[in-house]
Design a protein around this motif. Sequence first.
Motif, PDB file in Angstrom:
ATOM      1  N   MET A   1       9.720  45.187  49.982  1.00 20.92           N
ATOM      2  CA  MET A   1      11.907  44.337  49.873  1.00 20.92           C
ATOM      3  C   MET A   1      12.453  45.285  50.065  1.00 20.92           C
ATOM      4  O   MET A   1      12.616  46.181  49.947  1.00 20.92           O
ATOM      5  N   PRO A   2      13.831  45.220  50.550  1.00 23.37           N
ATOM      6  CA  PRO A   2      14.420  45.832  51.310  1.00 23.37           C
ATOM      7  C   PRO A   2      15.649  45.840  49.709  1.00 23.37           C
ATOM      8  O   PRO A   2      15.657  45.299  48.739  1.00 23.37           O
ATOM      9  N   GLN A   3      15.927  47.579  49.288  1.00 24.94           N
ATOM     10  CA  GLN A   3      16.525  47.706  48.290  1.00 24.94           C
ATOM     11  C   GLN A   3      18.074  47.610  48.504  1.00 24.94           C
ATOM     12  O   GLN A   3      18.393  48.225  49.819  1.00 24.94           O
ATOM     13  N   HIS A   4      18.564  47.406  47.649  1.00 25.99           N
ATOM     14  CA  HIS A   4      20.034  47.399  47.917  1.00 25.99           C
ATOM     15  C   HIS A   4      20.591  47.975  47.248  1.00 25.99           C
ATOM     16  O   HIS A   4      20.640  48.130  45.619  1.00 25.99           O
ATOM     17  N   ASP A   5      22.192  48.536  47.240  1.00 26.27           N
ATOM     18  CA  ASP A   5      22.427  49.530  46.698  1.00 26.27           C
ATOM     19  C   ASP A   5      23.321  48.714  45.244  1.00 26.27           C
ATOM     20  O   ASP A   5      24.332  48.297  46.213  1.00 26.27           O
ATOM     21  N   THR A   6      23.925  48.733  44.069  1.00 26.72           N
ATOM     22  CA  THR A   6      23.979  47.680  43.224  1.00 26.72           C
ATOM     23  C   THR A   6      25.265  48.906  42.783  1.00 26.72           C
ATOM     24  O   THR A   6      26.188  47.862  42.243  1.00 26.72           O
ATOM     25  N   THR A   7      25.304  49.427  43.376  1.00 27.25           N
ATOM     26  CA  THR A   7      26.858  50.808  42.395  1.00 27.25           C
ATOM     27  C   THR A   7      28.010  50.695  43.207  1.00 27.25           C
ATOM     28  O   THR A   7      28.641  50.650  43.286  1.00 27.25           O
ATOM     29  N   LYS A   9      30.418  48.391  45.537  1.00 21.89           N
ATOM     30  CA  LYS A   9      30.881  46.607  45.759  1.00 21.89           C
ATOM     31  C   LYS A   9      31.122  46.417  47.529  1.00 21.89           C
ATOM     32  O   LYS A   9      31.562  47.474  48.314  1.00 21.89           O
ATOM     33  N   GLU A  10      30.644  45.092  47.577  1.00 29.18           N
ATOM     34  CA  GLU A  10      30.482  44.880  49.472  1.00 29.18           C
ATOM     35  C   GLU A  10      31.876  44.303  49.197  1.00 29.18           C
ATOM     36  O   GLU A  10      32.414  44.302  48.515  1.00 29.18           O
ATOM     37  N   ASP A 155      40.514  39.854  46.829  1.00 25.97           N
ATOM     38  CA  ASP A 155      40.828  40.718  46.221  1.00 25.97           C
ATOM     39  C   ASP A 155      39.924  41.746  47.841  1.00 25.97           C
ATOM     40  O   ASP A 155      39.507  40.376  48.252  1.00 25.97           O
ATOM     41  N   ALA A 156      39.563  42.618  47.852  1.00 32.57           N
ATOM     42  CA  ALA A 156      38.829  43.726  48.898  1.00 32.57           C
ATOM     43  C   ALA A 156      37.278  43.105  48.685  1.00 32.57           C
ATOM     44  O   ALA A 156      36.178  43.222  49.316  1.00 32.57           O
ATOM     45  N   SER A 157      37.135  42.389  47.480  1.00 31.77           N
ATOM     46  CA  SER A 157      35.378  41.851  47.558  1.00 31.77           C
ATOM     47  C   SER A 157      35.200  40.640  48.092  1.00 31.77           C
ATOM     48  O   SER A 157      33.858  39.953  48.820  1.00 31.77           O
ATOM     49  N   GLY A 158      36.298  40.097  48.419  1.00 32.91           N
ATOM     50  CA  GLY A 158      36.341  38.623  49.073  1.00 32.91           C
ATOM     51  C   GLY A 158      36.646  37.339  47.929  1.00 32.91           C
ATOM     52  O   GLY A 158      36.202  36.724  48.109  1.00 32.91           O
ATOM     53  N   ARG A 159      36.603  38.006  46.621  1.00 29.65           N
ATOM     54  CA  ARG A 159      36.583  37.118  45.247  1.00 29.65           C
ATOM     55  C   ARG A 159      37.800  36.383  45.480  1.00 29.65           C
ATOM     56  O   ARG A 159      38.998  36.782  45.460  1.00 29.65           O
ATOM     57  N   LEU A 160      38.133  35.189  45.728  1.00 33.95           N
ATOM     58  CA  LEU A 160      39.668  34.084  45.506  1.00 33.95           C
ATOM     59  C   LEU A 160      39.990  34.867  44.249  1.00 33.95           C
ATOM     60  O   LEU A 160      39.733  34.304  42.819  1.00 33.95           O
ATOM     61  N   ILE A 161      41.661  34.580  44.843  1.00 38.24           N
ATOM     62  CA  ILE A 161      42.913  35.344  43.225  1.00 38.24           C
ATOM     63  C   ILE A 161      43.141  33.931  43.050  1.00 38.24           C
ATOM     64  O   ILE A 161      43.410  33.301  41.538  1.00 38.24           O
ATOM     65  N   ALA A 162      43.765  33.874  44.135  1.00 40.18           N
ATOM     66  CA  ALA A 162      44.323  31.571  44.039  1.00 40.18           C
ATOM     67  C   ALA A 162      44.590  31.622  45.752  1.00 40.18           C
ATOM     68  O   ALA A 162      44.685  32.406  46.386  1.00 40.18           O
ATOM     69  N   THR A 163      44.857  29.862  45.478  1.00 41.38           N
ATOM     70  CA  THR A 163      45.177  29.003  47.028  1.00 41.38           C
ATOM     71  C   THR A 163      46.345  28.860  46.369  1.00 41.38           C
ATOM     72  O   THR A 163      47.146  29.053  45.717  1.00 41.38           O
TER      73      THR A 163
END
Length: 175
Positions: A1-7, A9-10, A155-163
């Motif tokens: 299983m591939p390891q993902h760096d959780t520290t 942010k994408e 935001d830079a991680s792609g989270r929706l702030i407003a529409t």
Amino acid sequence: MPQHDTTTKERAFDAATMPEVSFSPPDPRQIAAMSGLDILRAIPTGGVPAPTMARTMRQWIHAVSEGQAEFRGDPGPEFLNPMGTVHGGWIMTMLDSVLGCAVHSVLGPGQNYTSMGTEVKFIRPLAPDAGQVRALGTLVSRGRRSATAEARLEDASGRLIATGTTTCFLFPAQG
């Protein structure tokens, strides 16, 4: 299983630098024969002065094509509300700008627009340490006298702030 760096942010996008351009009202004689798309493409390259508000708000055109616009913005501590998050007015200004530019990008020489109504929905607060954000605006419909557009701010991680959505009145330029 591939390891993902959780520290780490994408990232949805890489930060960009605000273009070093002049800021002033445009010369009506300079832009009279230009299409909306030509005007908007000339702003980040310095061919047409950027609106003075862009410097004040630290928001700018990052990319534009027919019916689409992308703005970037760097909200700083001077834009915080009493609760310590980025003021909704700063967010609304960025959405209003990208919505208007999505409409402006499809106008021919000698055509102007003004907002008839703009609606913004806040999804989550924008934290003061969020870093650079982007707004993506897209034309939805264009008729002879009006046009509509929709936008999202993330935001830079792609989270929706407003529409946001807008309807603009289209009219001939004065002059």
